[in-house]
Design a protein around this motif. Structure first.
Motif, PDB file in Angstrom:
ATOM      1  N   ASP A 211       5.872  30.018  -7.875  1.00  0.00           N
ATOM      2  CA  ASP A 211       6.970  30.755  -7.236  1.00  0.00           C
ATOM      3  C   ASP A 211       6.738  32.262  -7.427  1.00  0.00           C
ATOM      4  OD1 ASP A 211       9.266  31.803  -6.287  1.00  0.00           O
ATOM      5  OD2 ASP A 211      10.620  30.694  -7.643  1.00  0.00           O
ATOM      6  N   ASP A 212       6.352  32.931  -6.340  1.00  0.00           N
ATOM      7  CA  ASP A 212       6.022  34.353  -6.430  1.00  0.00           C
ATOM      8  C   ASP A 212       7.184  35.203  -6.937  1.00  0.00           C
ATOM      9  OD1 ASP A 212       3.440  34.124  -5.766  1.00  0.00           O
ATOM     10  OD2 ASP A 212       3.638  34.734  -3.665  1.00  0.00           O
ATOM     11  N   ARG A 213       8.403  34.716  -6.724  1.00  0.00           N
ATOM     12  CA  ARG A 213       9.556  35.521  -7.136  1.00  0.00           C
ATOM     13  C   ARG A 213       9.671  35.601  -8.659  1.00  0.00           C
ATOM     14  NH1 ARG A 213      13.733  32.363  -3.548  1.00  0.00           N
ATOM     15  NH2 ARG A 213      12.189  30.819  -4.118  1.00  0.00           N
ATOM     16  N   ARG A 214       8.964  34.689  -9.333  1.00  0.00           N
ATOM     17  CA  ARG A 214       9.031  34.685 -10.793  1.00  0.00           C
ATOM     18  C   ARG A 214       7.899  35.495 -11.433  1.00  0.00           C
ATOM     19  NH1 ARG A 214       8.301  29.611 -12.988  1.00  0.00           N
ATOM     20  NH2 ARG A 214       8.828  30.546 -14.995  1.00  0.00           N
ATOM     21  N   ALA A 215       7.188  36.261 -10.605  1.00  0.00           N
ATOM     22  CA  ALA A 215       6.003  36.989 -11.071  1.00  0.00           C
ATOM     23  C   ALA A 215       6.286  37.857 -12.304  1.00  0.00           C
ATOM     24  CB  ALA A 215       5.452  37.831  -9.944  1.00  0.00           C
ATOM     25  N   GLU A 216       7.384  38.603 -12.251  1.00  0.00           N
ATOM     26  CA  GLU A 216       7.723  39.513 -13.355  1.00  0.00           C
ATOM     27  C   GLU A 216       7.927  38.740 -14.657  1.00  0.00           C
ATOM     28  OE1 GLU A 216       8.226  42.858 -13.290  1.00  0.00           O
ATOM     29  OE2 GLU A 216       8.034  43.229 -11.124  1.00  0.00           O
ATOM     30  N   GLU A 217       8.633  37.626 -14.520  1.00  0.00           N
ATOM     31  CA  GLU A 217       8.981  36.786 -15.669  1.00  0.00           C
ATOM     32  C   GLU A 217       7.711  36.188 -16.304  1.00  0.00           C
ATOM     33  OE1 GLU A 217      11.298  32.655 -15.861  1.00  0.00           O
ATOM     34  OE2 GLU A 217      12.074  34.090 -14.360  1.00  0.00           O
ATOM     35  N   VAL A 218       6.824  35.679 -15.436  1.00  0.00           N
ATOM     36  CA  VAL A 218       5.579  35.083 -15.917  1.00  0.00           C
ATOM     37  C   VAL A 218       4.723  36.159 -16.597  1.00  0.00           C
ATOM     38  CG1 VAL A 218       3.460  33.898 -15.215  1.00  0.00           C
ATOM     39  CG2 VAL A 218       5.644  33.294 -14.139  1.00  0.00           C
ATOM     40  N   ALA A 219       4.698  37.341 -15.988  1.00  0.00           N
ATOM     41  CA  ALA A 219       3.905  38.438 -16.558  1.00  0.00           C
ATOM     42  C   ALA A 219       4.395  38.757 -17.968  1.00  0.00           C
ATOM     43  CB  ALA A 219       4.003  39.667 -15.658  1.00  0.00           C
ATOM     44  N   ALA A 221       5.999  36.810 -20.005  1.00  0.00           N
ATOM     45  CA  ALA A 221       5.698  35.689 -20.906  1.00  0.00           C
ATOM     46  C   ALA A 221       4.245  35.753 -21.363  1.00  0.00           C
ATOM     47  CB  ALA A 221       5.980  34.371 -20.189  1.00  0.00           C
ATOM     48  N   ILE A 222       3.336  36.060 -20.439  1.00  0.00           N
ATOM     49  CA  ILE A 222       1.907  36.121 -20.784  1.00  0.00           C
ATOM     50  C   ILE A 222       1.660  37.239 -21.808  1.00  0.00           C
ATOM     51  CG2 ILE A 222      -0.369  36.742 -19.870  1.00  0.00           C
ATOM     52  CD1 ILE A 222       0.436  35.172 -17.331  1.00  0.00           C
ATOM     53  N   GLU A 223       2.279  38.396 -21.556  1.00  0.00           N
ATOM     54  CA  GLU A 223       2.071  39.522 -22.468  1.00  0.00           C
ATOM     55  C   GLU A 223       2.603  39.201 -23.863  1.00  0.00           C
ATOM     56  OE1 GLU A 223       3.646  43.034 -20.612  1.00  0.00           O
ATOM     57  OE2 GLU A 223       1.950  43.163 -19.223  1.00  0.00           O
ATOM     58  N   ARG A 225       2.806  36.115 -25.210  1.00  0.00           N
ATOM     59  CA  ARG A 225       2.089  35.008 -25.843  1.00  0.00           C
ATOM     60  C   ARG A 225       0.626  35.322 -26.152  1.00  0.00           C
ATOM     61  NH1 ARG A 225       5.321  30.535 -23.810  1.00  0.00           N
ATOM     62  NH2 ARG A 225       3.944  28.989 -24.741  1.00  0.00           N
ATOM     63  N   ILE A 226       0.019  36.189 -25.355  1.00  0.00           N
ATOM     64  CA  ILE A 226      -1.400  36.497 -25.577  1.00  0.00           C
ATOM     65  C   ILE A 226      -1.549  37.966 -25.950  1.00  0.00           C
ATOM     66  CG2 ILE A 226      -3.729  36.452 -24.574  1.00  0.00           C
ATOM     67  CD1 ILE A 226      -2.707  34.361 -22.593  1.00  0.00           C
ATOM     68  N   PRO A 227      -1.913  38.235 -27.188  1.00  0.00           N
ATOM     69  CA  PRO A 227      -2.019  39.646 -27.574  1.00  0.00           C
ATOM     70  C   PRO A 227      -3.225  40.320 -26.902  1.00  0.00           C
ATOM     71  CG  PRO A 227      -2.676  38.202 -29.378  1.00  0.00           C
ATOM     72  CD  PRO A 227      -2.230  37.307 -28.276  1.00  0.00           C
ATOM     73  N   GLY A 228      -3.087  41.617 -26.665  1.00  0.00           N
ATOM     74  CA  GLY A 228      -4.220  42.405 -26.163  1.00  0.00           C
ATOM     75  C   GLY A 228      -4.421  42.355 -24.665  1.00  0.00           C
ATOM     76  N   VAL A 229      -3.448  41.803 -23.910  1.00  0.00           N
ATOM     77  CA  VAL A 229      -3.611  41.822 -22.453  1.00  0.00           C
ATOM     78  C   VAL A 229      -2.395  42.438 -21.765  1.00  0.00           C
ATOM     79  CG1 VAL A 229      -5.077  39.769 -22.443  1.00  0.00           C
ATOM     80  CG2 VAL A 229      -2.616  39.534 -21.994  1.00  0.00           C
ATOM     81  N   ASP A 230      -2.635  42.953 -20.573  1.00  0.00           N
ATOM     82  CA  ASP A 230      -1.567  43.403 -19.672  1.00  0.00           C
ATOM     83  C   ASP A 230      -1.559  42.435 -18.509  1.00  0.00           C
ATOM     84  OD1 ASP A 230      -0.489  45.630 -20.792  1.00  0.00           O
ATOM     85  OD2 ASP A 230      -1.935  47.020 -19.906  1.00  0.00           O
ATOM     86  N   ALA A 231      -0.375  41.978 -18.139  1.00  0.00           N
ATOM     87  CA  ALA A 231      -0.279  41.150 -16.934  1.00  0.00           C
ATOM     88  C   ALA A 231       0.463  41.972 -15.893  1.00  0.00           C
ATOM     89  CB  ALA A 231       0.466  39.863 -17.236  1.00  0.00           C
ATOM     90  N   GLN A 232      -0.210  42.243 -14.789  1.00  0.00           N
ATOM     91  CA  GLN A 232       0.406  43.124 -13.786  1.00  0.00           C
ATOM     92  C   GLN A 232       0.723  42.341 -12.523  1.00  0.00           C
ATOM     93  OE1 GLN A 232      -2.209  46.436 -13.215  1.00  0.00           O
ATOM     94  NE2 GLN A 232      -1.690  47.309 -15.195  1.00  0.00           N
ATOM     95  N   THR A 233       1.927  42.578 -12.010  1.00  0.00           N
ATOM     96  CA  THR A 233       2.274  41.978 -10.720  1.00  0.00           C
ATOM     97  C   THR A 233       1.802  42.940  -9.636  1.00  0.00           C
ATOM     98  OG1 THR A 233       4.378  43.108 -10.661  1.00  0.00           O
ATOM     99  CG2 THR A 233       4.349  40.959 -11.732  1.00  0.00           C
TER     100      THR A 233
END
Lengths: 379, 224
Positions: A211-219, A221-223, A225-233
């Motif tokens: 669901d593309d509308r959840r992009a911000e939320e998923v980003a 969550a990833i940031e 849970r996983i240290p050292g990464v940026d998740a960009q929409t």
């Protein structure tokens, strides 16, 4: 009527001088329009580019900006963790990718290679890409070439690409032109990039989500849970790009300011000379009954007219130059780099007018302040 | 009405104090008043003061503006310009016309300053040019007109707003005798219509046509 006739005929009475001054403003405005048009062109291109990108999220090492093509820094463990989290976060596809750019001073000798895992096609990244010849998905030892770069460097099926002395690939597919940066990329198996750079790392990981509308939320969550990464929409990337373009706007405006300053000084010089030549005329006007502010306005109008006409012609010339630049960049990299938008045109005219106004103030003040008896030569 | 009361103008030239106009008093009446004197006698300075181009060191200039008398020399530059526009017309020896305007536009110029409408300006300017015999030269720029024609355009312009006072500073100075005669006839006819004409000249022949002659020497009125 008399006032406009005065201003116009006075400029026409000294045609060479007026023309040279005008030319100064024309060149200054045109160079500003052209410089600033690159920013507008970049904005348009980025918008178009991002809207044709399939995956909703881009995972990058922390602190690395989007669109950078540095040494791959994402370790394989990050990809494994992302794959493990996929089900939970609603991620449907995890596409790690590594980019290798071999640059030259000339666009024709610069190449961008994007390494894709086994079975992933460029269409998964840019849905509007279509195959023209051969296959679409780069297999082992094979490369798929973007439409623009294929045409520019004559990379047909069967040609050999040497990425390094050890790594060579054969062209197994050529893509149609879709308009955009994707046309200028050569898609290769990711192992080839890893072999060239001597690493198992990735430049970025692209994620598709349910669901593309959840992009911000998923980003987020990833940031977390996983240290050292940026998740960009896509929105983040656009915002970042807009900020970068805005900074470069300022730099380019700063550079064009020099040309504008010279143009302004030209106008000031011309109008000042004209004022000194017409002192008696101003004296006569004031003797008859003209007030100081009338003379002030008259001289200012002359400078404004120079600014306005110079600005209009400069805008026209800038537009022509912008066409020329685009003709070149579309041919070379498939991107219209320059764009003269209505707001840029309005801004350029405004700047030219303000230039005229500022350049006219000092001569206008001088003209209006000379005592009548002195101006008339009646001392 | 135009009146000068104890008008004095001093200049500093280095260490020396020069008195260009010295306690000049006179009440100018309708008709021609000639101000004569050799060069350096203070004629030009006197005209500068009377017209409000310059302000006196001492004394004052009074001018009738409708019902009330105004001390011109005490007003600021803007007010003096406004009074000049309404109450005074000027014909100088040279540099009379704006070089980039046609004869018609030159005559219409004061009316534009006074805020008259375009059509009205054009009609009146054309009529005034016809009055001075230049109806066929309306669209000519000054450099296409002879000296005499230029002076006649200046006369037409000086009448544009129908002012009661007319200043003529050596109006025939640069003209041949026939053109000069034509210009003087026009000026004289305006004086006969009740305008106060101040004619500054060093030409005694011209001064003979005046109703009143003021002789200046070293800035002082000798007789008058």
């Amino acid at each position: 009527m008399e006032v406009l006739a005065l201003v116009y005929r006075n400029l026409r009475a000294r045609p060479v001088r007026s023309l040279l001054t005008l030319l100064g403003i024309v060149v200054a405005t045109a160079s500003m329009v052209l410089f600033m048009s690159f920013g507008e062109g970049l904005r348009k291109a980025l918008g178009a580019e991002l809207s044709s990108v399939g995956p909703a999220l881009l995972v990058l090492p922390e602190g690395v900006e989007a669109f950078s093509a540095g040494y791959p820094e994402l370790r394989p463990e990050v990809v494994e963790r992302l794959e493990a989290l996929a089900g939970e976060l609603g991620v449907t596809k995890v596409i790690p990718s590594a980019v290798f750019v071999r640059g030259g001073f000339d666009p024709t000798s610069s190449f961008a290679f994007q390494g894709l895992p086994q079975g992933v096609s460029p269409k998964d990244l840019y849905p509007n890409l279509e195959g023209a010849e051969g296959v679409v998905t780069p297999g082992k030892g094979g490369a798929v070439v973007g439409g623009t770069i294929a045409e520019r460097n004559k990379l047909g099926l069967g040609k050999t690409l040497r990425l390094s002395p050890e790594v060579s690939l054969e062209v197994v597919g050529v893509l149609e032109r879709a308009g955009g940066i994707a046309d200028s990329v050569i898609y290769v198996p990711i192992e080839a990039i890893h072999a060239v750079l001597g690493t198992k790392n990735y430049t970025s990981v692209l994620l598709s989500i349910r669901d593309d509308r959840r992009a911000e939320e998923v980003a987020a969550a990833i940031e977390a849970r996983i240290p050292g990464v940026d998740a960009q929409t896509a929105g983040d990337v656009l915002r970042f790009a807009e900020r970068a373009v805005r900074i470069s706007d300022l730099v380019r405006f700063g550079i064009s300011l020099v040309a504008l300053l010279v143009g302004g000084l030209l106008v000031a010089n011309t109008v000042m000379m004209s004022v000194y030549e017409r002192i008696r005329e101003f004296g006569l006007m004031r003797a008859i009954g003209a007030r100081r502010r009338f003379i002030f306005g008259l001289v200012l109008l002359e400078a404004l007219l120079l600014g306005l006409v110079g600005g209009l012609l400069g805008l026209l010339l800038g537009q022509v130059a912008s066409f020329a630049v685009n003709w070149y960049t579309v041919r070379e990299v498939g991107l219209a780099l320059s764009s003269v938008t209505p707001r840029l045109a309005f801004f350029a005219l405004l700047v030219a007018l303000v230039l005229g106004l500022l350049a006219g103030v000092l001569p206008a003040r001088t003209a209006s302040r000379i005592p009548v008896v002195e101006a008339l030569g009646r001392v | 009405m135009l009146e000068a009361i104890h008008l004095t103008k001093r200049f500093h030239q280095g260490e020396i104090d020069v008195v260009a106009v010295d306690r000049f008093s006179h009440r100018f009446q309708p008709g021609i008043t000639a101000v004569v004197g050799p060069s350096g006698s203070g004629k030009t300075t006197l005209l500068n003061l009377l017209a409000g181009f310059d302000t006196p060191t001492e004394g004052e200039v009074r001018v009738q503006d409708g019902e009330k008398a105004v001390v011109l020399s005490k007003l600021d530059e803007g007010r003096r310009a406004e009074l000049r526009l309404r109450l005074m017309g000027f014909v100088f020896q040279q540099w009379n016309l704006i070089p980039t305007l046609t004869a018609l536009e030159n005559v219409a110029f004061p009316m534009m300053l006074a805020g008259h409408r375009l059509k009205e300006r054009q009609e009146r300017a054309a009529a005034l040019l016809a009055q001075v015999g230049l109806e066929k030269r309306v669209k000519h720029l000054p450099n296409r007109l002879s000296g005499g024609e230029q002076q006649r355009v200046a006369i037409a312009r000086s009448l544009a707003l129908d002012p009661p006072i007319l200043f003529a500073d050596e109006p025939t100075g640069n003209l041949d005798s026939a053109s000069g005669e034509r210009v003087m006839e026009l000026i004289t006819s305006q004086a006969r219509k009740g305008r106060t004409v101040i004619l500054v000249t060093h030409d005694l022949e011209l001064a003979r046509r005046a109703d009143c002659v003021l002789r200046l020497r070293d800035g002082r009125l000798v007789d008058g």
